[in-house]
Design a protein around this motif. Sequence first.
Motif, PDB file in Angstrom:
ATOM      1  N   ARG A  18       8.250 -13.908  23.554  1.00 10.11           N
ATOM      2  CA  ARG A  18       9.575 -13.372  23.314  1.00 10.11           C
ATOM      3  C   ARG A  18       9.436 -12.213  22.337  1.00 10.11           C
ATOM      4  O   ARG A  18       8.781 -12.349  21.302  1.00 10.11           O
ATOM      5  N   HIS A  19      10.006 -11.064  22.689  1.00  7.93           N
ATOM      6  CA  HIS A  19       9.896  -9.867  21.846  1.00  7.93           C
ATOM      7  C   HIS A  19      11.269  -9.280  21.568  1.00  7.93           C
ATOM      8  O   HIS A  19      12.180  -9.419  22.361  1.00  7.93           O
ATOM      9  N   TRP A  20      11.364  -8.572  20.455  1.00 10.30           N
ATOM     10  CA  TRP A  20      12.598  -7.866  20.115  1.00 10.30           C
ATOM     11  C   TRP A  20      12.587  -6.484  20.766  1.00 10.30           C
ATOM     12  O   TRP A  20      11.632  -5.736  20.587  1.00 10.30           O
ATOM     13  N   GLY A  21      13.658  -6.167  21.523  1.00  7.41           N
ATOM     14  CA  GLY A  21      13.773  -4.845  22.126  1.00  7.41           C
ATOM     15  C   GLY A  21      13.856  -4.926  23.632  1.00  7.41           C
ATOM     16  O   GLY A  21      12.858  -5.175  24.307  1.00  7.41           O
ATOM     17  N   LEU A  22      15.039  -4.694  24.177  1.00  9.41           N
ATOM     18  CA  LEU A  22      15.223  -4.811  25.628  1.00  9.41           C
ATOM     19  C   LEU A  22      14.397  -3.776  26.379  1.00  9.41           C
ATOM     20  O   LEU A  22      14.006  -3.986  27.518  1.00  9.41           O
ATOM     21  N   TYR A  23      14.159  -2.618  25.756  1.00 12.02           N
ATOM     22  CA  TYR A  23      13.428  -1.527  26.407  1.00 12.02           C
ATOM     23  C   TYR A  23      12.086  -1.279  25.721  1.00 12.02           C
ATOM     24  O   TYR A  23      11.577  -0.168  25.709  1.00 12.02           O
ATOM     25  N   GLY A  24      11.557  -2.316  25.137  1.00 10.34           N
ATOM     26  CA  GLY A  24      10.316  -2.163  24.394  1.00 10.34           C
ATOM     27  C   GLY A  24      10.596  -1.743  22.957  1.00 10.34           C
ATOM     28  O   GLY A  24      11.752  -1.566  22.557  1.00 10.34           O
ATOM     29  N   ALA A  25       9.550  -1.587  22.212  1.00 12.58           N
ATOM     30  CA  ALA A  25       9.705  -1.241  20.800  1.00 12.58           C
ATOM     31  C   ALA A  25       8.612  -0.258  20.399  1.00 12.58           C
ATOM     32  O   ALA A  25       7.623  -0.072  21.119  1.00 12.58           O
ATOM     33  N   ALA A  26       8.827   0.365  19.261  1.00 15.81           N
ATOM     34  CA  ALA A  26       7.867   1.350  18.767  1.00 15.81           C
ATOM     35  C   ALA A  26       7.826   1.287  17.253  1.00 15.81           C
ATOM     36  O   ALA A  26       8.807   0.920  16.607  1.00 15.81           O
ATOM     37  N   GLY A  27       6.692   1.639  16.708  1.00 15.05           N
ATOM     38  CA  GLY A  27       6.548   1.676  15.257  1.00 15.05           C
ATOM     39  C   GLY A  27       5.768   2.903  14.838  1.00 15.05           C
ATOM     40  O   GLY A  27       5.035   3.499  15.646  1.00 15.05           O
ATOM     41  N   LEU A  28       5.935   3.280  13.593  1.00 12.99           N
ATOM     42  CA  LEU A  28       5.269   4.464  13.064  1.00 12.99           C
ATOM     43  C   LEU A  28       4.125   4.057  12.149  1.00 12.99           C
ATOM     44  O   LEU A  28       4.343   3.402  11.132  1.00 12.99           O
ATOM     45  N   LEU A  29       2.924   4.442  12.543  1.00 12.53           N
ATOM     46  CA  LEU A  29       1.774   4.222  11.673  1.00 12.53           C
ATOM     47  C   LEU A  29       1.479   5.546  10.975  1.00 12.53           C
ATOM     48  O   LEU A  29       0.858   6.442  11.543  1.00 12.53           O
ATOM     49  N   LEU A  30       1.971   5.664   9.759  1.00 11.85           N
ATOM     50  CA  LEU A  30       1.814   6.912   9.012  1.00 11.85           C
ATOM     51  C   LEU A  30       0.668   6.771   8.032  1.00 11.85           C
ATOM     52  O   LEU A  30       0.605   5.820   7.260  1.00 11.85           O
ATOM     53  N   ARG A  31      -0.242   7.736   8.111  1.00 12.02           N
ATOM     54  CA  ARG A  31      -1.427   7.675   7.275  1.00 12.02           C
ATOM     55  C   ARG A  31      -1.553   8.910   6.406  1.00 12.02           C
ATOM     56  O   ARG A  31      -1.143   9.995   6.792  1.00 12.02           O
ATOM     57  N   HIS A  32      -2.157   8.723   5.250  1.00  7.37           N
ATOM     58  CA  HIS A  32      -2.467   9.848   4.366  1.00  7.37           C
ATOM     59  C   HIS A  32      -3.869   9.636   3.806  1.00  7.37           C
ATOM     60  O   HIS A  32      -4.236   8.512   3.447  1.00  7.37           O
ATOM     61  N   ARG A  33      -4.633  10.691   3.788  1.00  8.77           N
ATOM     62  CA  ARG A  33      -5.962  10.632   3.148  1.00  8.77           C
ATOM     63  C   ARG A  33      -5.880  11.428   1.863  1.00  8.77           C
ATOM     64  O   ARG A  33      -5.621  12.631   1.884  1.00  8.77           O
ATOM     65  N   SER A  34      -6.080  10.738   0.744  1.00  7.73           N
ATOM     66  CA  SER A  34      -5.960  11.434  -0.535  1.00  7.73           C
ATOM     67  C   SER A  34      -7.229  12.218  -0.834  1.00  7.73           C
ATOM     68  O   SER A  34      -8.246  12.075  -0.155  1.00  7.73           O
ATOM     69  N   ALA A  35      -7.150  13.052  -1.863  1.00  7.60           N
ATOM     70  CA  ALA A  35      -8.245  13.974  -2.180  1.00  7.60           C
ATOM     71  C   ALA A  35      -9.550  13.236  -2.476  1.00  7.60           C
ATOM     72  O   ALA A  35     -10.639  13.768  -2.260  1.00  7.60           O
ATOM     73  N   ASP A  36      -9.435  11.984  -2.951  1.00  5.25           N
ATOM     74  CA  ASP A  36     -10.642  11.208  -3.253  1.00  5.25           C
ATOM     75  C   ASP A  36     -11.194  10.490  -2.018  1.00  5.25           C
ATOM     76  O   ASP A  36     -12.117   9.683  -2.133  1.00  5.25           O
ATOM     77  N   GLY A  37     -10.607  10.781  -0.850  1.00  3.85           N
ATOM     78  CA  GLY A  37     -11.119  10.204   0.388  1.00  3.85           C
ATOM     79  C   GLY A  37     -10.543   8.842   0.729  1.00  3.85           C
ATOM     80  O   GLY A  37     -10.932   8.231   1.725  1.00  3.85           O
ATOM     81  N   GLU A  38      -9.594   8.398  -0.093  1.00  2.00           N
ATOM     82  CA  GLU A  38      -8.964   7.092   0.156  1.00  2.00           C
ATOM     83  C   GLU A  38      -7.910   7.231   1.262  1.00  2.00           C
ATOM     84  O   GLU A  38      -7.137   8.183   1.264  1.00  2.00           O
ATOM     85  N   ASP A  39      -7.902   6.264   2.188  1.00  2.00           N
ATOM     86  CA  ASP A  39      -6.897   6.266   3.246  1.00  2.00           C
ATOM     87  C   ASP A  39      -5.758   5.319   2.889  1.00  2.00           C
ATOM     88  O   ASP A  39      -5.986   4.192   2.440  1.00  2.00           O
ATOM     89  N   TRP A  40      -4.543   5.792   3.119  1.00  2.00           N
ATOM     90  CA  TRP A  40      -3.320   5.049   2.814  1.00  2.00           C
ATOM     91  C   TRP A  40      -2.480   4.900   4.076  1.00  2.00           C
ATOM     92  O   TRP A  40      -2.465   5.792   4.910  1.00  2.00           O
ATOM     93  N   VAL A  41      -1.793   3.770   4.175  1.00  2.00           N
ATOM     94  CA  VAL A  41      -0.924   3.516   5.331  1.00  2.00           C
ATOM     95  C   VAL A  41       0.449   3.107   4.800  1.00  2.00           C
ATOM     96  O   VAL A  41       0.546   2.313   3.853  1.00  2.00           O
TER      97      VAL A  41
END
Length: 154
Positions: A18-41
């Motif tokens: 059972r899923h939420w969303g009659l027409y499917g669903a979508a999400g945003l995976l937003l990422r940032h790589r900081s100057a020290d090379g660390e990845d953030w989500v």
Amino acid sequence: MKFDGPGDGWAWCELGHRHWGLYGAAGLLLRHRSADGEDWVLMQHRSWWSHHGDTWGLLGGARTPGESAEQAAAREAWEEAGLAAAEYAVTGSYLDDHRGWSYTTVLAHAEKLVSVTARTEESAEVRWVRQDDLPTLPLHPGFADTWPAVAALL
Ligand SMILES: [Zn+2]
């Protein structure tokens, strides 16, 4: 996610979930790589009372009829966290097709750790998390399932 939109409601996929969303669903995976090379989500800590409450997942929700996954993810990110589409660039997507229902993870990149605020009661918190710390959080099961495939695309 709101509860009164044209795409809102429960759907059954051919895999028997059972899923939420009659027409499917979508999400945003937003990422940032900081100057020290660390990845953030950018992650949403879901309110305890929501479906799979008190877990961490992506900003996102049900698609409306005729809405693309990218449009749905952008709309939800705005509604849920005040995140404007001008703050990021979409770099791709990952489709998790359950036959009869699907979830699209829209991949995007931000040039900085954009400041966001939880704007709906469904979020306990919205904040940037170090990508390396994701496994230490209680993850939404849908996000946890797709994360290895999605991470491979990043
Ligand atoms: Zn399913």
